[in-house]
Design an enzyme around this catalytic site. Sequence first.
Site, short mmCIF file in Angstrom:
data_model
loop_
_atom_site.label_atom_id
_atom_site.label_comp_id
_atom_site.label_asym_id
_atom_site.label_seq_id
_atom_site.Cartn_x
_atom_site.Cartn_y
_atom_site.Cartn_z
N ASP A 75 0.48 -1.80 0.06
CA ASP A 75 -0.16 -0.14 -0.07
C ASP A 75 1.15 1.42 -0.16
OD1 ASP A 75 -1.79 1.80 0.34
OD2 ASP A 75 -2.54 1.50 2.46
N LYS A 116 1.17 7.77 0.41
CA LYS A 116 1.65 7.99 1.73
C LYS A 116 2.88 8.50 2.41
CE LYS A 116 -0.25 4.14 3.41
NZ LYS A 116 -1.08 4.19 4.47
N ASP A 135 -5.85 6.39 -0.35
CA ASP A 135 -5.30 5.63 0.64
C ASP A 135 -6.37 5.28 1.23
OD1 ASP A 135 -3.16 4.23 2.31
OD2 ASP A 135 -2.00 6.31 2.73
N ARG A 167 -10.78 -0.32 2.48
CA ARG A 167 -12.43 -1.11 2.83
C ARG A 167 -12.76 -1.03 1.48
NH1 ARG A 167 -12.24 5.10 5.35
NH2 ARG A 167 -10.12 3.99 5.80
N1 BES Z 1 -3.22 0.02 5.12
C1 BES Z 1 -3.72 1.14 5.90
C2 BES Z 1 -3.95 1.70 7.33
C3 BES Z 1 -2.37 1.27 8.08
C4 BES Z 1 -1.50 2.80 8.58
C5 BES Z 1 -2.20 0.77 8.35
C6 BES Z 1 -0.35 3.02 9.45
C7 BES Z 1 -0.75 -0.01 9.41
C8 BES Z 1 -0.44 1.48 9.91
C9 BES Z 1 -4.48 2.01 5.16
O1 BES Z 1 -4.95 1.78 3.89
C10 BES Z 1 -4.76 3.37 5.16
O2 BES Z 1 -3.96 4.08 4.34
N2 BES Z 1 -5.83 3.38 5.42
C11 BES Z 1 -5.91 5.44 5.80
C12 BES Z 1 -7.41 5.96 5.77
C13 BES Z 1 -7.23 7.73 5.21
C14 BES Z 1 -6.80 8.00 4.60
C15 BES Z 1 -8.73 7.52 5.43
C16 BES Z 1 -5.31 6.17 6.89
O3 BES Z 1 -5.23 4.71 8.57
O4 BES Z 1 -4.92 6.79 6.96
ZN ZN Z 2 -4.02 -0.16 3.15
MN MN Z 3 -4.14 2.73 2.71
#
Ligand code: BES
Ligand code: ZN
Ligand code: MN
Length: 485
Positions: free
Chosen positions: A257, A264, A334, A338
């Site tokens: 990801d 990110k 990101d 979901r």
């Molecule tokens: N895979 C990530 C969540 C994640 C982040 C897991 C850091 C472990 C450590 C997920 O896909 C993600 O990026 N979520 C975002 C959502 C936001 C953009 C609403 C997040 O948590 O920042």
């Molecule tokens: Zn993710």
């Molecule tokens: Mn993500």
Amino acid sequence: MAHISNVTCSMASWKETNAGLIAVGVFEDKSLTPMATAINEASNGAFSEAIDLGDVKGKTGESHLFYVDRKRVLLLGLGKKDKFNSNAVRLAAGKVSRTAISKKIDSVAMECFCEKCEYCQSCGEGLVLGSYQFLDYKTGKDDGFELKSATVLSCDSPNIAKGAAIGNAVCFARDLGNHPGNITTPTRLAEAAKEIADEGDMKLTVFDREEFTEMGMGALAGVALGTDEPPKFIILEYMNGGDAKPKVLVGKGLTFDAGGISIKPAGKMDEMKYDMCGSATVLGTMKAIAALKPKMNIVCIVPSTENLLGGKAFKPGDILTALNGKTIEILNTDAEGRLILADGLSYASEQYDPEFILDFATLTGAVLVTLGHVAAGVMGTDESLMEKVKVSSKNSGEKVWELPLWPEFCKQIKSDIADVKNMGTPGQAGSIAAAAFLKEFVKKDIPWIHFDIAGTAWGGKTTSLDPKGSATGWGIRLVLDMLNA
Ligand code: BES
Ligand code: ZN
Ligand code: MN
């Protein structure tokens, strides 16, 4: 595969075993386990002396090496006697394997600490989990050493082998997580599913990009637009329970990801190889099911892709249509987990008549803020199912904490121009907003629980069961307990 895979039982006495290390126990009240008592007598009170001198306190995690009768004896602290339970046994068993590996002893025997073999499954689990190492990429470090055998003494319970099988399944999941994104690809996950299907007499179906796009999985297809690595939609069906409704497990198989166009930051981006740990949990569970062969119907669904930034990548502002027909406004690429789960949950709802659906996903950074690496956040639509999750959480030692999926949060993911949007109010209740989004893709009458494992899937405290810097395989023990497998 760097872990022991087989644990045996024996009624032999400590004198009869020729294991390189024999482990026995002492509680915090300084009382010795039966085999420890026997060894203490045979050694003119070696343990009693160490206890009197104050070196041995019997605390959890403690261990002391003694030499008795030309044998190595490890005296394990077992903690408070009235708090002694399956979790304490698992940790102690892990310590036995860990100690053996650190001293390059290739065979271990440990005493069964139960009264009626009630903790023996945990003992088998602990011996295997504690022996886990991920060394596949350390060239030239292989000295040929291997922990070859583990035996539980004063025991003839089949639960030892059951625990070992579960431990193996957890190690299988850890390997999937620990291999980097260029190895654990969606294709590799499909291959892992094939191995499980062959072993467990399961039906495997894998849809490729063209197929799932054609079927209407617009959310998964949208996320997968940015990568050339072939995405997969993987389904494993284990039908050994007559006409009972299937229990369905869905796991996020995001093999890397980068965040997509909403990229990110570079720091720790490497950790996003672990973003498929939800799929490792459900595939690991199926791996255990393949070994245990319980009478039940279980389906496992893994939507899998990378989230990259190729020239065709989906963009903020885009609108995608999921398999259940709902339209999704993309506000942040990101928040992709979901999206791929939306199609997984829709497919589960439409294709089966599930008794319940459980999903596992490293879904939000926010859950790490809320619960750290200690517990998974759980949210769902069915109180009695949630109760079962909490009971199995206690039984397995895998901690969960329920967050409220209240209507106020569910409103936050409504979009002005589409049915829903893929994030809630920035900076607020991020883990709940993600669950509220998922809820839109589960058919109303199906009991469903979502596990946000972003904090527990890797990165926690190093223990005798979890090595440093490794995927944990979190959740497999909890689900198996819940399934009564
Ligand atoms: N895979 C990530 C969540 C994640 C982040 C897991 C850091 C472990 C450590 C997920 O896909 C993600 O990026 N979520 C975002 C959502 C936001 C953009 C609403 C997040 O948590 O920042
Ligand atoms: Zn993710
Ligand atoms: Mn993500």
